[in-house]
Write an enzyme that holds these catalytic residues in place. Structure first.
Site, PDB file in Angstrom:
ATOM      1  N   SER A   1       0.848  -1.191   0.000  1.00 31.67           N
ATOM      2  CA  SER A   1       0.000   0.000   0.000  1.00 31.67           C
ATOM      3  C   SER A   1       0.878   1.233   0.000  1.00 31.67           C
ATOM      4  CB  SER A   1      -0.877  -0.004   1.257  1.00 31.67           C
ATOM      5  OG  SER A   1      -1.468   1.266   1.443  1.00 31.67           O
TER       6      SER A   1
ATOM      7  N   TYR B   1      -2.100  -0.873  10.181  1.00 35.00           N
ATOM      8  CA  TYR B   1      -2.138  -1.298   8.781  1.00 35.00           C
ATOM      9  C   TYR B   1      -0.827  -0.907   8.087  1.00 35.00           C
ATOM     10  CZ  TYR B   1      -3.760  -1.138   3.871  1.00 35.00           C
ATOM     11  OH  TYR B   1      -3.898  -1.294   2.516  1.00 35.00           O
TER      12      TYR B   1
END
Ligand code: ADP
Length: 279
Positions: free
Chosen positions: A152, A165
């Protein structure tokens, strides 16, 4: 056809980027095993692939369960005879911090439980480790293969409310860097794709800007191109198709000389923000 006669496992293939990837890989000739914790959604993806004339099977598995991941690879090899491509794509988003850009109930970071942490760590990082471990024997038996993990932009750049995350995705980047050294000799390339899911304007534009899961039109309205956070003439966030095409590049022979890379599939806006952090 870029993936003629290839066999691919895609975890988290029941929705979003994984589903788009399953359809794209199949249209390029791959047979696809769609692995998801949500078996119904995996079945739906397999049906979509079959409707477009491709070949797919659906497998229900939790990638944070190592044995389940091994069983998924075994089933794939039983069904299709080999494994060429492992796309470890299943992921979950964490919360905690300021009210999340992703919406939902507000939770302070210190109030997140260990179960919250173990969940995001188990799926996003352990799940990728297990997917790589399970894929390697099948790929070595087959003379090589390609592993792709979904990272990401949040692995490079700071985003509010998803620190856990971000930590797991930064771990993914380290994993593919290291594994590329260990597995290259077996003909196995290991890379990661870092999409932005259209999030890049969030930290540049402030309140009223797009949130995950909504279209830009729903949240932000048209932009003044002079101050747009997206420098591309396209003037839109990346679509699932845009990201799936980058995934296709990373698993196909077009990227035969690329290994150990986390490739940001993103506009210059996000990247310039990341660059600023290191100036
Ligand atoms: P994106 O938009 O990034 O593709 P989604 O939430 O749409 O994200 O897709 C993530 C997929 O991963 C979903 O289909 C979800 O069911 C799946 N998934 C989530 N947790 C697990 C898990 N533990 N094991 C396997 N698949 C999972």
């Amino acid at each position: 056809m870029k993936l003629q006669d290839k066999v691919a496992v895609i975890t988290g293939g029941g929705s979003g980027l994984g589903r788009q990837g399953a359809q794209l890989f199949a249209s390029e000739g791959a047979k696809v095993a769609v692995v998801d914790i949500d078996g119904d959604r995996a079945e739906q993806t397999a049906k979509l692939v079959e409707q477009q004339g491709g070949t797919a099977i659906a497998i229900t598995a939790d990638v944070s369960d190592e044995a389940a991941v091994y069983r998924s690879v075994e089933t794939t090899v039983e069904q299709f005879g080999k494994l060429d491509i492992m796309w470890a794509n299943a992921g979950v988003v964490s919360r905690g911090g300021v009210p999340s850009v992703a919406g939902g109930e507000h939770v302070e970071f210190q109030d997140l439980t260990d179960a919250d942490w173990q969940h995001v760590l188990g799926v996003n990082l352990s799940g990728v480790v297990y997917s790589c471990k399970a894929a390697v024997p099948a790929m070595r038996a087959n003379g090589g293969g390609t592993i792709l993990a979904t990272s990401s932009a949040a692995s490079f750049a700071a985003y509010h409310s998803i620190a856990m995350y971000s930590a797991t995705k930064a771990g993914v980047n380290g994993l593919v860097r290291g594994l590329s050294l260990d597995l290259g000799r077996y003909g196995i390339r290991v890379n990661a794709l870092a999409p932005t899911h259209g999030m890049s304007p969030n930290f540049l534009m402030g309140p009223g800007t797009p949130v995950i899961g909504q279209s830009y039109e729903e949240t932000a309205g048209p932009w003044d191109p002079g101050v747009s956070p997206i420098p591309l003439k396209l003037q839109r966030p990346p679509s699932l198709v845009d990201n799936a095409k980058v995934a296709l590049f990373l698993v196909s022979d077009d990227s035969a000389y690329i290994s150990g890379l986390t490739l940001p599939a993103t506009d210059g806006g996000t990247l310039s923000r990341v660059a600023m952090m290191f100036e």
